[in-house]
Structures are given as C-alpha cells and as structure tokens.
Design an enzyme around this catalytic site. Structure first.
Site, short mmCIF file in Angstrom:
data_model
loop_
_atom_site.label_atom_id
_atom_site.label_comp_id
_atom_site.label_asym_id
_atom_site.label_seq_id
_atom_site.Cartn_x
_atom_site.Cartn_y
_atom_site.Cartn_z
N GLU A 42 -12.70 1.37 -1.99
CA GLU A 42 -12.04 0.40 -0.76
C GLU A 42 -10.86 -0.24 -1.36
OE1 GLU A 42 -15.04 -2.26 0.69
OE2 GLU A 42 -16.65 -0.88 0.53
N GLU A 73 -23.35 -3.58 -3.21
CA GLU A 73 -23.31 -4.91 -3.71
C GLU A 73 -24.64 -5.70 -4.22
OE1 GLU A 73 -21.14 -7.27 -0.75
OE2 GLU A 73 -19.42 -5.81 -0.84
C1 GLA Z 1 -17.23 -4.65 1.71
C2 GLA Z 1 -17.87 -3.58 2.27
C3 GLA Z 1 -16.77 -3.15 3.17
C4 GLA Z 1 -16.00 -4.02 4.36
C5 GLA Z 1 -15.37 -4.93 3.18
C6 GLA Z 1 -14.33 -5.83 3.76
O1 GLA Z 1 -16.35 -4.50 0.91
O2 GLA Z 1 -18.23 -2.83 1.52
O3 GLA Z 1 -17.73 -2.04 4.24
O4 GLA Z 1 -16.81 -4.72 5.01
O5 GLA Z 1 -16.20 -5.52 2.50
O6 GLA Z 1 -13.95 -5.47 5.08
#
Ligand code: GLA
Length: 386
Positions: free
Chosen positions: A275, A170
């Site tokens: 994710e 990020e």
């Molecule tokens: C971000 C992080 C993850 C997790 C998500 C929320 O995407 O990369 O590790 O913390 O937020 O669960």
C-alpha cells in the site's frame, strides 16, 4: 508509523520554511498533457523485477482515463474496498458480490495479478460480526464459525482466480503487542492461525499474506517476525509479509526499511509492498501511527500546498520514491510486488486522513493523471537497472 518529536519538529520547520519562501514560485506541471500513448509503461519497465500494482476503486472504473491508466502502468490490482467485510458481507447471511465481481472481471480481462483485500481486520468490519442479536459479545466458537463462513465463502467464490489474499491485517498494535481487537479479545491470539488455516483450506493455491503498517520500526518488525515464526512452527502456510508502505518524508529511515525486508526474507517468505504512498504534509501529532481511526482538526499551517506542489517539493518526493525503489531493487529476489495505494493524488485517502480536506500529493500521477517527477524518476531508475 512513529516519529520522534525531534524529527517531527525538523520536518515541520522545513516544510513551513519551504512553504513560506516558495509561496511566490510557479508551480509548473511536469510534462503538461502527456498522453498515455507517449509515455513508457511503469509495469513493463519493472517486469523483470516485481509486479507494479495499484489499489482499484471499482466505482471509478467507468472513467476511461482511470481504467486506461491502470491498464497502461500496472500489472497487479488490489480491491481498495469492495472485498472488505463491511462491503461484501454487510449483514448476517448477506453477501454482496456485485462490486467484487466487477473488480475481478476488469482484472481478468486485462490479465492482471489479483490481490484480495482483506479477510480479517479490526476495521471496516460491522459490529454484528462480534455480537449476538441482543448486542452482547459472542463467544469464541461463534466468532470462529463466522470467520470460517466468511473466509470459506469469499475465498471459495474466487478460488483459483485471486492469486494472493491479505488474510489478516494489522494484528500487531502500535505497542508491538497483539492488538486488542475484538478478534483477539474473543478468540485469543490463535485467531491469526485460524484465519490462515481457513484461507488455505478454501484455496490451497492462493498465496497468503500477513499485512501490517509501520513494519520498518524495529519493535514492530520483531513482533511480526515472532508471529510468523510461531505460525511456521505450527505448520501454518504464510507466503508473504505485506509491508503496507504508508510512508512519509521522515519515516522510515532507509536502514529501517532495509533491515525489515531482510528480516522477513530470512523467514523464507517473500515480501510484498502492499500500500505504498508518501505523505508529504506535516503530521499533526508527534506520534505518527497509521491507525485509520485517527482524526485531527484542520489548521492552515498543516495544509501548506493547497495551490499546488512547488517544484522543489516535487523533487523531494521524487527522490524519496527513488530511495525506496533502490531498496526494493536491492531485494528484488525477495519482493514479489510493489503496489501503490491509488492512481492520482486527488483520489488518495491521504487528502482525508488524519485531517479531512487537505491537499496531498502522495502518488505518481497528479490530479489530471499527468505523470509527476516521481514517475519519471522511477522510469530513469528502471532504465539504469536494466
Ligand atoms: C489500511 C488498509 C487499507 C486502507 C488504508 C487506508 O492500510 O489496509 O485497506 O483502508 O488503511 O486507506
């Protein structure tokens, strides 16, 4: 992730409408009490396409249903929390490896593809990292030394064993500029480059990932393309762009997702979906960013499925998963992995974010580990494609 006001209202109206008229419907559970032995393995069905991964919470591994579900359906694992800075390196000079070691032991015992998550991020990183003993911000050299020590120690410990590292998470903000994190403010924009250099020096065999959310959004996609190009022009090894995939029923548009995968593949890197989950609850703001710092007040209309998810919504969710997987399959030469962010609905972070205490249904298994319609839809899709 961003919604425009129109699509948000549309979503809200559709959801409330559905909720109102289906409130008397039965919430039938698909395939009640399906045993693990009787259903196909998702990762086996997709083994010629890409890894199917999940985030693992190490503290739950002692629960045999939890661990057996992982072993059955997933061939790649990401440490959900135990490798984050606040857990593994909570104080200066103090490293806590016990939980990360047990994650590794589980993954290796089951011959999993292993993802280390995450080396450099603005969140879940203790304040001391950026401060001196008096609480004053440190200078560039001190922070670079700390970053180097952290990366070298952790990547070095698991050298040759962690196959991929999320090196930087990020770095691009919701304005598509470099996020003004402490990493950026203190080191400058070459902090991303330095993190990748340190990771490569610590384990030259590991695949290195730049990971971010909202990457289907054109402005953010373009910012990441520029960032990777800049790193590549300096000879920095970046192997993967990680598209987090915290998606929604209304975000992203499929063409946006398709365009972003194509744009990253054009850079000569692979794409990892890192994710994936699909938030089916109304979002409390017209501006939908996946910033984990966000928090809103609870309100019943924002929590419409406390008694179960109506079948009509199970179908909507299943179709949304299928739409995404159709795109992933289209780009299977460019995608190495699709990782779900968790196993069952009850364990998802989306029950707590951005409003704590809601009942969400973003994953493939229900709260009793039973496969949902979304699971069966992906089984069907894999079979059609093989
Ligand atoms: C971000 C992080 C993850 C997790 C998500 C929320 O995407 O990369 O590790 O913390 O937020 O669960």
């Amino acid at each position: 992730m961003k919604f425009n006001i129109l699509s948000f209202r549309l979503f809200l109206n559709t959801t409330l409408f559905t909720c109102f008229f289906l409130s008397s419907c039965k919430f039938s559970k698909q395939n009640t009490d399906v045993g693990l032995d009787t259903i196909p393995s998702l990762s086996k069905l997709y083994e010629n396409d890409f890894y199917i991964g999940t985030a693992v919470s190490t503290s739950k591994l002692a629960d045999s249903t939890y661990s057996a579900t992982i072993v059955k359906h997933f061939n790649s694992v990401t440490a959900e929390n135990v490798m984050k800075w606040e857990k593994i390196h909570p104080q200066p000079g103090v490293y806590n490896f016990a939980a990360a070691d047990s994650f590794m032991a589980f993954a290796e015992k089951n011959n999993m593809h292993i993802v280390g998550h995450v080396l450099v991020w603005h969140s879940q990183t203790p304040d001391w990292v950026f401060q001196d003993a008096k609480g004053k911000l440190v200078n560039r050299d001190t922070l670079l030394n700390r970053m180097h020590d952290h990366i070298n120690t952790i990547v070095g410990r698991y050298k040759g064993r962690v196959h991929c590292w999320d090196v930087v998470n990020e770095a691009i903000g919701d304005d598509s500029e470099m996020r003004k994190s402490q990493w950026y403010n203190i080191i400058g924009d070459d902090y991303v480059q330095k993190a990748f250099e340190y990771a490569h020096n610590a384990d030259s065999s590991a695949m290195l990932i730049y990971n971010d959310y909202s990457l289907p959004t054109a402005s953010k996609r373009n910012a990441v393309v520029q960032l990777i190009k800049k790193l590549q022009s300096k000879g920095i090894k970046v192997d993967r762009v990680g598209m987090q995939g915290h998606y929604h029923l209304d975000y992203p548009f499929l063409y946006e997702l398709d365009s972003s995968i194509a744009a990253f593949a054009n850079l000569g890197v692979k794409v990892s979906i890192t994710e994936l989950d699909i938030n089916i609850l109304p979002f409390p703001s017209e501006k939908f960013d996946a910033d984990i710092g966000m928090k809103f007040e609870m309100n019943d209309s924002l929590n419409p499925y406390v008694n179960g998810l109506p079948d009509s919504m199970q179908v909507v969710l299943a179709n949304r998963y299928a739409d995404f997987f159709n795109i992933f399959l289209k780009y299977k030469e460019n995608i190495d992995r699709v990782t779900l962010w968790g196993i069952n609905d009850g364990q998802s972070w989306l029950n707590y974010w951005p409003i704590p205490g809601r009942t969400n249904y973003p994953l493939l298994f229900d709260r009793e580990y039973q496969p949902k319609q979304a699971f069966w839809k992906l089984v069907e899709l894999a079979k059609e494609n093989n």
